[in-house]
Write an enzyme that holds these catalytic residues in place. Structure first.
Site, PDB file in Angstrom:
ATOM      1  N   ALA A  29      -6.035  68.913  43.606  1.00  0.00           N
ATOM      2  CA  ALA A  29      -4.648  69.396  43.530  1.00  0.00           C
ATOM      3  C   ALA A  29      -3.749  68.267  44.032  1.00  0.00           C
ATOM      4  O   ALA A  29      -2.956  68.436  44.959  1.00  0.00           O
ATOM      5  CB  ALA A  29      -4.449  70.691  44.333  1.00  0.00           C
ATOM      6  N   HIS A  34      -1.548  62.166  48.178  1.00  0.00           N
ATOM      7  CA  HIS A  34      -2.805  61.589  47.682  1.00  0.00           C
ATOM      8  C   HIS A  34      -2.528  60.304  46.900  1.00  0.00           C
ATOM      9  O   HIS A  34      -3.235  59.308  47.048  1.00  0.00           O
ATOM     10  CB  HIS A  34      -3.510  62.571  46.731  1.00  0.00           C
ATOM     11  CG  HIS A  34      -3.916  63.869  47.357  1.00  0.00           C
ATOM     12  ND1 HIS A  34      -3.368  65.067  46.982  1.00  0.00           N
ATOM     13  CD2 HIS A  34      -4.845  64.158  48.299  1.00  0.00           C
ATOM     14  CE1 HIS A  34      -3.929  66.040  47.667  1.00  0.00           C
ATOM     15  NE2 HIS A  34      -4.827  65.526  48.485  1.00  0.00           N
ATOM     16  N   GLY A 144      -5.171  59.920  55.203  1.00  0.00           N
ATOM     17  CA  GLY A 144      -3.776  60.165  55.565  1.00  0.00           C
ATOM     18  C   GLY A 144      -3.627  60.525  57.037  1.00  0.00           C
ATOM     19  O   GLY A 144      -4.459  61.233  57.600  1.00  0.00           O
TER      20      GLY A 144
HETATM   21  P1  AMP Z   1      -7.146  66.669  51.056  1.00  0.00           P
HETATM   22  O1  AMP Z   1      -7.199  66.675  49.560  1.00  0.00           O
HETATM   23  O2  AMP Z   1      -6.159  67.632  51.629  1.00  0.00           O
HETATM   24  O3  AMP Z   1      -8.511  66.728  51.690  1.00  0.00           O
HETATM   25  O4  AMP Z   1      -6.552  65.233  51.451  1.00  0.00           O
HETATM   26  C1  AMP Z   1      -7.164  64.049  51.021  1.00  0.00           C
HETATM   27  C2  AMP Z   1      -6.539  62.892  51.761  1.00  0.00           C
HETATM   28  O5  AMP Z   1      -5.147  62.832  51.479  1.00  0.00           O
HETATM   29  C3  AMP Z   1      -6.682  63.024  53.278  1.00  0.00           C
HETATM   30  O6  AMP Z   1      -6.985  61.741  53.829  1.00  0.00           O
HETATM   31  C4  AMP Z   1      -5.309  63.487  53.691  1.00  0.00           C
HETATM   32  O7  AMP Z   1      -4.966  63.131  55.002  1.00  0.00           O
HETATM   33  C5  AMP Z   1      -4.440  62.775  52.692  1.00  0.00           C
HETATM   34  N1  AMP Z   1      -3.135  63.446  52.580  1.00  0.00           N
HETATM   35  C6  AMP Z   1      -2.905  64.761  52.306  1.00  0.00           C
HETATM   36  N2  AMP Z   1      -1.588  65.021  52.336  1.00  0.00           N
HETATM   37  C7  AMP Z   1      -0.964  63.864  52.648  1.00  0.00           C
HETATM   38  C8  AMP Z   1       0.405  63.486  52.846  1.00  0.00           C
HETATM   39  N3  AMP Z   1       1.399  64.355  52.719  1.00  0.00           N
HETATM   40  N4  AMP Z   1       0.660  62.203  53.156  1.00  0.00           N
HETATM   41  C9  AMP Z   1      -0.345  61.297  53.286  1.00  0.00           C
HETATM   42  N5  AMP Z   1      -1.639  61.602  53.117  1.00  0.00           N
HETATM   43  C10 AMP Z   1      -1.953  62.859  52.800  1.00  0.00           C
END
Ligand code: AMP
Length: 273
Positions: A29, A34, A144
């Site tokens: 998503a 990302h 992130g």
């Molecule tokens: P997730 O798909 O939520 O597991 O996130 C995948 C990666 O994207 C992780 O390293 C998160 O910290 C990073 N991430 C998610 N949201 C953000 C954001 N708003 N800003 C920067 N990095 C993000």
């Protein structure tokens, strides 16, 4: 861009990559947060691998695993346009076996804050990231700051297991009104979204207080809790970069974190000072 499901196929494709490999593990998503990680990896490496896997072991019973947004076709297009070389979308049955050897989050720092309210969450995170690192064997991996404690624990895991992978922390991407981007924002209706803005608002207020010379954690937290009053707050905490609680903000060594529910959606946000 090649989209790969099978692990053997992924290992083979990785073996065919020469030079540096940047890796961005995600649960899909995909949004601009990302994308910022992906773009940075594309810029800094010869090749970029993105994984999309909604990892069941990092969700607690009763959490949103089943309803977590899955948008594979849109995600694939985003990755392709961003210049990703390999998109890895493994199957749960191939990733997890029966009665496995498990990697565990650190006993103390893995069980405070997020780890306290979601006990076992970081065990699932280190289990999956360890597996993905073995399959992808990246030069660098991008995480992130949005998930600050996750980033900290991954850095610890890399040291604990002598991975020799460079972990690259990436800035939090926000909507123009301040809301930190998250796949879970898709759950919010209009009213919940506008109340969700209180998270970033409370963090901005904290920064302002520090700028005005107010550094006592107690005072800052009290002010933040006031701003967050319309939400169900799980925690507001002020820690150093090692996730030890701070009595006073130390400029250059502080993270202020908040977790709260807007409606039934659990949101986290933080700011590094
Ligand atoms: P997730 O798909 O939520 O597991 O996130 C995948 C990666 O994207 C992780 O390293 C998160 O910290 C990073 N991430 C998610 N949201 C953000 C954001 N708003 N800003 C920067 N990095 C993000």
């Amino acid at each position: 861009m090649k989209t790969i499901v099978g692990i053997d196929e992924m290992v083979e494709a990785r073996n065919g990559l020469e030079g540096s490999v940047g890796f961005v593990p995600t649960m899909g998503a995909l949004h601009k947060g990302h994308l910022s990680l992906i773009e940075r990896s594309v810029e800094e490496n010869d090749h970029t691998v993105v994984s999309i896997f909604v990892n069941p072991t990092q969700f607690l019973p009763g959490e949103d695993f089943d309803k977590y947004p899955r948008r594979y076709e849109a995600d694939r297009r985003i990755c392709e346009l961003a210049g990703v070389d390999l998109l890895f979308m493994p199957r749960r049955e191939e990733i997890y076996g029966d009665d496995e050897v498990e990697v565990k989050a650190p006993k103390r720092k893995g069980y405070v804050l997020e780890g306290h309210y979601r006990p076992g969450h970081f065990d699932g995170v280190v289990q999956i990231v360890n597996k993905l690192f073995h399959i992808v064997r990246p030069t660098r991996a991008y995480f992130g700051k949005k998930d600050a404690q996750q980033l900290y624990i991954i850095e610890k895991m890399v040291r604990s297991f002598f991975w020799g992978i460079e972990i690259v922390p990436c800035e939090i991407v926000r909507d123009s009104d301040g809301l930190a981007l998250s796949s879970r924002n898709l759950y919010l209706n209009e009213e919940e979204r506008s109340r969700a803005l209180l998270l970033s608002k409370s963090l901005k207020r904290a920064v302002k207080m520090v700028q005005e010379g107010i550094v006592e954690s107690g005072k800052i937290k009290e002010e933040m809790v006031g701003i967050l009053a319309p939400l169900k707050v799980e925690y507001v905490e002020i820690v150093d970069r090692d996730f030890n609680r701070l009595e006073e903000v130390e400029i250059g060594n502080t993270i202020i974190l908040v977790a709260a529910y807007s409606g039934s959606t659990r949101l986290i946000d933080n700011i590094w000072i």
